[in-house]
Design a protein around this motif. Structure first.
Motif, mmCIF file in Angstrom:
data_model
loop_
_atom_site.group_PDB
_atom_site.id
_atom_site.type_symbol
_atom_site.label_atom_id
_atom_site.label_comp_id
_atom_site.label_asym_id
_atom_site.label_seq_id
_atom_site.Cartn_x
_atom_site.Cartn_y
_atom_site.Cartn_z
ATOM 1 N N ASP A 7 65.846 39.957 69.238
ATOM 2 C CA ASP A 7 65.181 40.538 70.095
ATOM 3 C C ASP A 7 63.814 40.916 69.903
ATOM 4 O O ASP A 7 62.900 41.865 70.479
ATOM 5 N N ARG A 47 61.961 28.881 77.522
ATOM 6 C CA ARG A 47 63.009 29.228 78.156
ATOM 7 C C ARG A 47 63.785 30.148 77.094
ATOM 8 O O ARG A 47 64.510 31.262 77.275
ATOM 9 N N ARG A 50 61.988 33.458 77.030
ATOM 10 C CA ARG A 50 62.400 34.358 78.136
ATOM 11 C C ARG A 50 63.716 35.139 78.079
ATOM 12 O O ARG A 50 63.945 36.014 78.885
ATOM 13 N N ASN A 51 64.488 34.276 77.446
ATOM 14 C CA ASN A 51 66.038 34.856 77.355
ATOM 15 C C ASN A 51 66.553 35.187 75.990
ATOM 16 O O ASN A 51 67.831 34.995 75.984
ATOM 17 N N GLN A 52 65.801 35.373 75.214
ATOM 18 C CA GLN A 52 66.254 35.578 73.844
ATOM 19 C C GLN A 52 67.076 36.859 73.991
ATOM 20 O O GLN A 52 67.958 37.060 72.990
ATOM 21 N N HIS A 53 66.843 37.935 74.487
ATOM 22 C CA HIS A 53 67.549 39.097 74.537
ATOM 23 C C HIS A 53 69.110 38.897 74.960
ATOM 24 O O HIS A 53 69.881 39.478 74.499
ATOM 25 N N ARG A 54 69.548 37.477 75.567
ATOM 26 C CA ARG A 54 70.816 37.324 75.888
ATOM 27 C C ARG A 54 71.572 36.501 74.644
ATOM 28 O O ARG A 54 72.708 36.340 74.655
ATOM 29 N N TYR A 55 70.674 35.781 73.867
ATOM 30 C CA TYR A 55 71.247 35.197 72.383
ATOM 31 C C TYR A 55 71.747 36.028 71.427
ATOM 32 O O TYR A 55 70.733 36.987 70.953
#
Length: 164
Positions: A7, A47, A50-55
């Protein structure tokens, strides 16, 4: 210990620095063009950011990046294919192999087996990680890997006998 999410920007930057070359090689193997591979690699990390909060880190982060890379390469392939006239679609867009016999033999494998060989030997992923990237079970990955290696052994035997 629960998985730690990515994050902050420094985590993502370290991940990119560590795996940029691996992702680039994967994209190059699928595109055959340095420019397309560079564009695809940039898109992979874009990508991811942009979506690292989901990882959440579970296993090798490279496997997660290669899932993204696989999707980016597939999207790029579909876009290019839609722009190519039908009579030109049969030509292989990748350059000739580097003159290495093994590279030539690998290029003759079916696409799915070629990808599994690349993930196993170029990227060093385990069977389970390859399954996560390709969407196959570990048993299916093992079967395809065994089949690909058997085919390569057969091609090498024929080459040694001069029957290629």
């Amino acid at each position: 210990m629960s998985p730690r999410p990515y994050d902050d920007a420094s985590d993502a930057e370290r991940l990119a620095l560590r795996h940029y070359d691996d992702v680039y090689r994967y994209c190059y193997r699928h595109s055959g063009s340095r420019e397309d591979a560079q564009d695809a690699t940039q898109e992979v990390f874009l990508r991811f950011v942009r979506n690292q909060h989901r990882y959440s880190e579970r296993g090798k982060p490279l496997a997660y990046l290669l899932v993204i890379a696989r999707n980016v390469c597939a999207d790029s392939f579909r876009a290019r294919r839609a722009q190519v006239p039908l009579d030109e679609q049969t030509a292989d867009p990748r350059p000739e192999s580097c003159g290495l016999e093994l590279a030539d033999m690998i290029s003759k494998l079916p696409d799915d087996e070629r990808e599994i060989i690349a993930l196993k030997y170029d990227q060093g992923l385990t069977t389970v990680e390859i399954g996560a990237v390709t969407g196959l079970s570990r048993f299916a990955v093992a079967r395809k890997l065994k089949s690909a290696l058997a085919d390569l052994r057969h091609q090498m035997t024929l080459a040694e006998r001069g029957q290629r």
